[in-house]
Structure formats: structure tokens, C-alpha cells
Design a protein around this motif. Structure first.
Motif, PDB file in Angstrom:
ATOM      1  N   LEU A   1       0.825  -1.262   0.137  1.00 15.18           N
ATOM      2  CA  LEU A   1      -0.069   0.106   0.042  1.00 15.18           C
ATOM      3  C   LEU A   1       0.860   1.257  -0.020  1.00 15.18           C
ATOM      4  N   PHE A   2       2.160   1.158   0.554  1.00 11.66           N
ATOM      5  CA  PHE A   2       2.900   2.338   0.770  1.00 11.66           C
ATOM      6  C   PHE A   2       3.668   2.503  -0.471  1.00 11.66           C
ATOM      7  N   LYS A   3       3.902   1.746  -1.092  1.00  7.73           N
ATOM      8  CA  LYS A   3       4.531   1.567  -2.531  1.00  7.73           C
ATOM      9  C   LYS A   3       3.330   2.383  -3.594  1.00  7.73           C
ATOM     10  N   GLU A   4       2.139   1.846  -3.416  1.00  4.04           N
ATOM     11  CA  GLU A   4       1.067   2.428  -4.165  1.00  4.04           C
ATOM     12  C   GLU A   4       0.789   3.666  -3.970  1.00  4.04           C
ATOM     13  N   MET A   5       0.885   4.056  -2.592  1.00  7.01           N
ATOM     14  CA  MET A   5       0.773   5.355  -2.347  1.00  7.01           C
ATOM     15  C   MET A   5       1.814   6.235  -3.157  1.00  7.01           C
ATOM     16  N   LEU A   6       3.059   5.699  -2.965  1.00 12.46           N
ATOM     17  CA  LEU A   6       4.124   6.898  -3.439  1.00 12.46           C
ATOM     18  C   LEU A   6       4.123   6.894  -5.115  1.00 12.46           C
ATOM     19  N   ALA A   7       3.294   5.983  -5.833  1.00 13.20           N
ATOM     20  CA  ALA A   7       3.113   5.943  -7.191  1.00 13.20           C
ATOM     21  C   ALA A   7       2.098   6.745  -7.618  1.00 13.20           C
ATOM     22  N   GLN A   8       1.000   6.817  -6.728  1.00 16.74           N
ATOM     23  CA  GLN A   8      -0.062   7.185  -7.308  1.00 16.74           C
ATOM     24  C   GLN A   8      -0.697   8.513  -6.589  1.00 16.74           C
ATOM     25  N   ALA A   9       0.005   8.706  -5.301  1.00 20.94           N
ATOM     26  CA  ALA A   9      -0.432   9.908  -4.555  1.00 20.94           C
ATOM     27  C   ALA A   9       0.799  10.407  -3.796  1.00 20.94           C
ATOM     28  N   GLY A  10       1.958  10.408  -4.507  1.00 18.90           N
ATOM     29  CA  GLY A  10       3.236  10.741  -3.777  1.00 18.90           C
ATOM     30  C   GLY A  10       3.090  12.460  -3.419  1.00 18.90           C
ATOM     31  N   PRO A  11       3.906  12.707  -2.480  1.00 19.43           N
ATOM     32  CA  PRO A  11       4.009  14.180  -2.155  1.00 19.43           C
ATOM     33  C   PRO A  11       4.302  15.095  -3.219  1.00 19.43           C
ATOM     34  N   ASP A  12       3.748  16.160  -3.167  1.00 19.59           N
ATOM     35  CA  ASP A  12       3.732  17.342  -4.325  1.00 19.59           C
ATOM     36  C   ASP A  12       5.152  17.943  -3.681  1.00 19.59           C
ATOM     37  N   LYS A  13       5.240  19.098  -4.536  1.00 25.47           N
ATOM     38  CA  LYS A  13       6.670  19.967  -4.091  1.00 25.47           C
ATOM     39  C   LYS A  13       6.741  20.614  -2.802  1.00 25.47           C
ATOM     40  N   ALA A  14       5.466  21.115  -2.412  1.00 23.07           N
ATOM     41  CA  ALA A  14       5.411  21.663  -1.114  1.00 23.07           C
ATOM     42  C   ALA A  14       5.420  20.735   0.095  1.00 23.07           C
TER      43      ALA A  14
ATOM     44  N   ASP B   1       6.872  17.539  -0.121  1.00 18.28           N
ATOM     45  CA  ASP B   1       8.405  17.392  -0.121  1.00 18.28           C
ATOM     46  C   ASP B   1       9.348  18.196   0.782  1.00 18.28           C
ATOM     47  N   LEU B   2       9.285  19.533   0.710  1.00 13.78           N
ATOM     48  CA  LEU B   2       9.894  20.657   1.261  1.00 13.78           C
ATOM     49  C   LEU B   2       9.427  20.782   2.819  1.00 13.78           C
ATOM     50  N   ASP B   3       8.297  20.300   3.036  1.00 10.45           N
ATOM     51  CA  ASP B   3       7.971  20.277   4.463  1.00 10.45           C
ATOM     52  C   ASP B   3       8.306  19.215   5.201  1.00 10.45           C
ATOM     53  N   PRO B   4       9.064  19.381   6.262  1.00 10.01           N
ATOM     54  CA  PRO B   4       9.831  18.178   7.158  1.00 10.01           C
ATOM     55  C   PRO B   4       8.611  17.703   7.913  1.00 10.01           C
ATOM     56  N   SER B   5       7.577  18.131   8.303  1.00  7.83           N
ATOM     57  CA  SER B   5       6.550  17.672   9.212  1.00  7.83           C
ATOM     58  C   SER B   5       5.848  16.713   8.292  1.00  7.83           C
ATOM     59  N   PHE B   6       5.823  16.780   6.857  1.00 11.80           N
ATOM     60  CA  PHE B   6       5.300  15.725   6.315  1.00 11.80           C
ATOM     61  C   PHE B   6       6.332  14.680   5.677  1.00 11.80           C
ATOM     62  N   SER B   7       7.529  15.266   5.321  1.00 13.46           N
ATOM     63  CA  SER B   7       8.409  14.405   4.642  1.00 13.46           C
ATOM     64  C   SER B   7       8.960  13.342   5.613  1.00 13.46           C
ATOM     65  N   LEU B   8       9.171  13.793   7.017  1.00 14.05           N
ATOM     66  CA  LEU B   8       9.759  12.892   8.025  1.00 14.05           C
ATOM     67  C   LEU B   8       9.210  11.566   8.312  1.00 14.05           C
ATOM     68  N   PRO B   9       7.950  11.756   8.652  1.00  9.85           N
ATOM     69  CA  PRO B   9       7.103  10.539   8.542  1.00  9.85           C
ATOM     70  C   PRO B   9       7.109   9.507   7.438  1.00  9.85           C
ATOM     71  N   LEU B  10       7.032  10.064   6.282  1.00 10.73           N
ATOM     72  CA  LEU B  10       7.125   9.563   5.186  1.00 10.73           C
ATOM     73  C   LEU B  10       8.554   8.757   4.906  1.00 10.73           C
ATOM     74  N   GLY B  11       9.664   9.389   5.322  1.00 10.76           N
ATOM     75  CA  GLY B  11      10.888   8.811   5.349  1.00 10.76           C
ATOM     76  C   GLY B  11      11.061   7.583   6.499  1.00 10.76           C
ATOM     77  N   GLU B  12      10.536   7.840   7.570  1.00 10.11           N
ATOM     78  CA  GLU B  12      10.252   6.938   8.726  1.00 10.11           C
ATOM     79  C   GLU B  12       9.761   5.583   8.127  1.00 10.11           C
ATOM     80  N   MET B  13       8.540   5.940   7.469  1.00  8.01           N
ATOM     81  CA  MET B  13       7.925   4.733   6.987  1.00  8.01           C
ATOM     82  C   MET B  13       8.709   3.662   5.927  1.00  8.01           C
ATOM     83  N   PHE B  14       9.591   4.418   5.155  1.00 10.20           N
ATOM     84  CA  PHE B  14      10.475   3.861   4.256  1.00 10.20           C
ATOM     85  C   PHE B  14      11.580   3.355   4.812  1.00 10.20           C
TER      86      PHE B  14
END
Length: 534
Positions: free
Chosen positions: A417-430, A432-445
Motif C-alpha cells: 500500500l505504501f508503494k502504491e501511495m508513492l506511485a499514485q499519491a506521492g508528495p507534491d513539491k510543497a 516534499d519541502l515540508d519536514p513535518s510531512f516528509s519526515l514520517p514518510l521517510g520513517e515509513m521507508f
């Protein structure tokens, strides 16, 4: 140990001991500079084990080892043969080393380095500047120091300084601890050609590649600390009666110990397997550049979680000044903040996420790297760039091979599901630049990478299926924890929330009889297994 820790005594006896026994010399001298000593080599597996061992008795002892490793990095990476021979001789004499990179105003931001080398004629320079947060800076015979050459080039340069020199001012210990984390200043310190290690891009690469080496020893240090704390906690709780029942018979206590033990086993499995990739690295296989920062951020945070679980059980006992636990609880927050914070390392590993999930490569199997050999590639890692081009073997077969285990199967569904989310609903530019969003995403990876190497090592070690299944019980829960963080963010989109909701609905599969057996045969059995001498 505890008395000197509480009085914040510099560990003179330890430094004298490792010198007299030539321990650092044997562990940290490449064979080419060993003067025929057959025990000398730079062996990442051996150094990793030694890091764990030192931290088992106190993080300060490990720290002395760690910053010596960092100090030696730019020396062994350099083309300065005179400096290398000098380093080898100092190691034989029992010296410790230091890594003079950070500055007070800039921390480890080497772009802001202000220490300057000015020409002094005939290939010589004068060094001026102030360094901060420099472990062992009080007694290091060679301090590998980063500066910039002010000859019109503004090149970065590594050079060595000695704490005994009159132009080396030791100003203070910047922390209140056993370790000496120095603030020192150089005042027209004379630097000759024999002291210059590297300049230009070679110095820049040496800074980052040295951190790559040192970073890998931080996870083992965290493991050593929590191992000792675990022994103390289980022995205390198993022999204590409260409210008419043994503490370890209380369901919440048993749950905490189980979770702590399983997390500790997972930490050890990951670190052991990551060592194989680090030792087997080459110009064409740099997968260690993902597994290394994952060790740094994941193992250290798991250690903090283990301490939290244990401390909730032993409560006031964890404050007592004659326990190792009080030392460990004080120090365990430190490793996750060394050699780049968790945030820095999460953002680093996110650079590999696309290739990891969507562009796997074929590699031959990596065998356990246990041979007593020099890890020479560590000192010729090459340019510290090109991370986006590094590729990885397909993680899928590793998880598929263990899919018979219910919790591995559940975790695999979360990954899909995580892989599918990255492919179909990945982070937009904003986002990606927002650590409050990108950090938990990176934690899941990071949890996916962590799980893959745990499974690889579990297979090599023939770890019982029931233990692996129980490890993935907490992995499923941890993965859902970060999905929940994203789901609750104002910045999350509806399509992203939909994937996170599906991930959250996947639950770990309970196995009460299995858990009870592990508790009795593996965890509670550690009661009295080890206690520190009074």
C-alpha cells in the motif's frame, strides 16, 4: 563505573589501559601501517562489536573510541604517507585522536567553516580559528582539523594539530560529563607540508566519508547501552513483589519486557546484516549509503524506545545512582543526535526511496562478511555525491520468503500500500519541502529497509520463526503509527489519507501461545543472567 560517572571523572584509567594493551592500535591500524603486527586491521565487524562492548560499560568509553575513529578517518584517507606513519606510531604508543570539524556558530555545517590557513612561505601555513564540540580534544595527539586555505582559492583543507603545542589553546569542556568535548582555538598554529592531509574536493570528500565510517558505530553503541539496562531491569523486576504478586506476572510489565526484548533482537539483527553490506562495498556497490544512515536513525531511536519501555517498569529504580540504568537513561538520548540528527539522516535516506521501490538492480548475494580483513574501501570511497544513482536489490523476494509468518505477511501488505501511495499519491513539491510531512514518510521507508535486513540476517542466523513473527508484530504497529501521523496532517491530501487509512486497518496478528512461550523461555529466563559487580 557509576561513581566515576556521577563525579564526571575523565576516564584516565581507561585511556591508560587501552594504551598499555594497544587495543586502539590493533583495532584501528590498517595492516599496511601495522609494522607486521598480525592483530592489526581496520575491520568494521570487529569495530562494531567493540563499540557495543564499550557502551555496555558506559557510553563515555565508547565515545573515546568513536571520536578516535573519526580523527583517524581523514588521515587514512589522505595521500600524506608521513602523517599515516605518524598516526600508526602514535596508536602503538596508546594515543587517542580527535576530529576537528564543528564550530560553535555553525555546528557541523562545513559550508560555514571559518578556520583559516594563511600562507607563511615555502609551502607552510598559519592556522587560526576556533573549534567546538571536539571529543578527545583535550589529549589528542593528532586532531584532524578542517579549515579553508586563504590563498585566493578558498579550498577546504584537512590538517593535523597536536594538543601539546603552545599555539593550541584548550579553552573548555563544553559538556558536563565524563567525556571531554573540547572547545579549542588555534593561534598562528604552524602547519607544514607534513601536516596537510588533503585540500579541495579531497578534503570535502574526506569530511563526509569519515562521517560515513563513524556513523556506523553509533547503532552498536546504543545496543550496548540497552543490553546492560535490560539485564538490570529484568533481574530487578523478576525478584520484586508488589501488591501480593511478582512484578513480572503483571500483564503490562510482561508486555513491556517482551516489546523491549524483541526490539533489541531486531536492532542486533539489522546491525549485523548492515555490516555485511558496509564491508562488501565497492565503487559499483554503494548500498551501504542507505543501510548506514538507516542504522544511525533507526537503531538509535529503537534504543530510546527500549529504555522507555524498561523505565516504565522499574520506575524509581532507574534513578538510583549506583545502577547502570541511571547512566544509560541519561546517555541514551545522545546517539541519535550524533553524526547528523535523526531528521538529517531521514532526509538523506529519502534520496534512495525511488530507486529502492521502483528501479531494483541485480546484485550477487552478499555473504556474511566475517573474515578478519582490512576494509580498505572505506578509505577510498570516492566523491561524496551521486546518491540518486545508487540502486538496490529487490526487497520483494526477502519478504516473500517469510510470508508464511502472519505478521510478515501483514507487514508486506502495508508495504504494498505504501508503494502504491508513492506511485499514485506521492508528495507534491510543497509536501516534499515540508519536514513535518516528509519526515514520517521517510520513517515509513526506513522501517521497510529495517525489516528487509532483519529478515535477511534472521535467515542467515536461523532465528526461530516465532521470534521473527513476534518482531514483525511491533513492526506492523510502528508502520501504522507513522501512517496515522500523515493521516492527521492538515497538509495531507484526501488520496494520501485514503492509503494511510488502508494501512491503519492492517493489524498485527496475535499469537498468545507463541508470545507466552517466548516470554518464559527467552525473556524471563534472563533473570539473573548478568549483574554488575558491586
Amino acid at each position: 563505573l557509576t561513581e566515576e560517572f556521577n563525579r564526571k571523572v575523565w576516564y584516565r584509567g581507561f585511556v591508560d589501559f587501552i594504551g598499555a594493551e594497544r587495543i586502539f592500535s590493533k583495532l584501528l591500524t590498517p595492516r599496511a601501517y601495522a609494522d607486521g603486527d598480525p592483530d592489526c586491521r581496520w575491520d568494521t565487524a570487529r569495530n562494531s562489536e567493540y563499540s557495543e562492548l564499550l557502551a555496555f560499560y558506559g557510553l563515555g568509553y565508547w565515545y573515546c573510541f568513536q571520536v578516535t575513529i573519526l580523527g583517524l578517518g581523514p588521515i587514512w584517507m589522505s595521500a600524506n604517507e608521513a602523517a599515516k606513519r605518524r598516526a600508526a606510531e602514535f596508536l602503538r604508543q596508546g594515543a587517542i585522536f580527535a576530529f576537528g570539524l564543528s564550530e560553535r556558530e555553525h555546528g557541523a555545517d562545513i559550508y560555514g567553516t571559518e578556520t583559516a590557513l594563511t600562507p607563511a612561505g615555502e609551502g607552510a601555513w598559519k592556522a587560526n580559528g576556533e573549534k567546538y564540540y571536539i571529543g578527545n580534544g583535550n589529549e589528542a595527539e593528532m586532531v584532524s582539523t578542517l579549515g579553508r586555505i586563504k590563498d585566493g582559492s578558498d579550498d577546504y583543507a584537512f590538517f593535523v594539530a597536536n594538543y601539546r603545542h603552545k599555539a593550541y589553546e584548550l579553552k573548555q569542556n563544553v559538556i558536563s560529563h565524563q567525556e571531554y568535548v573540547a572547545n579549542f582555538a588555534l593561534h598562528d598554529y604552524p602547519i607544514g607540508a607534513e601536516d596537510l592531509l588533503s585540500r579541495g574536493t579531497a578534503a570535502w570528500d574526506a569530511a563526509l566519508n569519515t562521517v560515513n565510517i563513524g556513523k556506523f558505530n553509533i547503532g552498536p553503541a546504543s545496543i550496548g547501552v540497552v543490553e546492560h539496562c535490560f539485564y538490570e531491569a529484568i533481574t530487578h523486576a523478576a525478584n520484586r513483589v508488589l501488591y501480593g504478586m511478582r512484578v513480572t506476572d503483571m500483564p503490562h510489565v510482561r508486555r513491556n519486557f517482551m516489546d523491549a526484548w524483541l526490539r533489541l533482537v531486531g536492532m542486533k539483527l539489522y546491525q549485523r546484516r548492515a555490516t555485511d553490506y558496509f564491508r562488501g562495498a565497492s565503487e559499483t556497490d554503494r548500498r551501504y549509503l542507505l543501510y548506514n544512515p538507516t542504522s544511525k536513525m533507526k537503531v538509535t531511536l529503537q534504543a530510546e524506545e527500549v529504555i522507555n519501555l524498561l523505565w516504565d517498569v522499574i520506575a524509581a529504580k532507574g534513578f538510583e545512582k549506583d545502577t547502570y540504568f541511571s547512566m544509560g537513561a541519561t546517555d541514551i538520548r545522545g546517539p541519535s543526535k550524533l553524526e547528523g540528527t535523526v531528521h538529517v539522516n531521514v532526509q538523506l535516506i529519502r534520496k534512495f526511496m525511488s530507486n529502492y521501490f521502483f528501479n531494483p538492480a541485480d546484485y550477487p548475494p552478499v555473504a556474511p562478511a566475517t573474515a578478519p580483513a582490512d576494509d580498505e574501501f572505506l578509505f577510498r570511497q570516492g566523491p561524496a555525491k551521486g546518491l540518486g544513482s545508487i540502486r538496490f536489490h529487490d526487497y520483494g523476494p526477502t519478504f516473500a520468503a517469510a510470508a508464511r509468518l502472519p505478521n510478515v505477511a501483514a507487514f508486506s501488505r502495508q508495504i504494498a500500500l505504501f508503494k502504491e501511495m508513492l506511485a499514485q499519491a506521492g508528495p507534491d513539491k510543497a509536501q516534499d519541502l515540508d519536514p513535518s510531512f516528509s519526515l514520517p514518510l521517510g520513517e515509513m521507508f526506513a522501517i521497510v529497509v529495517y525489516g528487509q535486513l532483519i529478515l535477511e540476517q534472521a535467515g542467515l542466523d536461523r532465528i526461530a520463526d516465532e521470534i521473527v513473527n513476534q518482531i514483525f508484530d511491533f513492526m506492523v504497529r510502528d508502520f501504522a503509527h507513522f501512517a496515522l501521523q500523515i493521516y492527521g496532517m492538515h497538509a495531507a491530501r484526501d488520496d494520501q489519507r485514503a492509503f494511510c487509512r488502508e494501512i491503519l486497518l492492517i493489524k498485527a496478528v496475535p499469537a498468545p501461545e507463541q508470545a507466552d512461550r517466548i516470554w518464559k523461555e527467552r525473556v524471563l529466563a534472563l533473570n539473573g543472567e548478568y549483574r554488575m559487580n558491586d
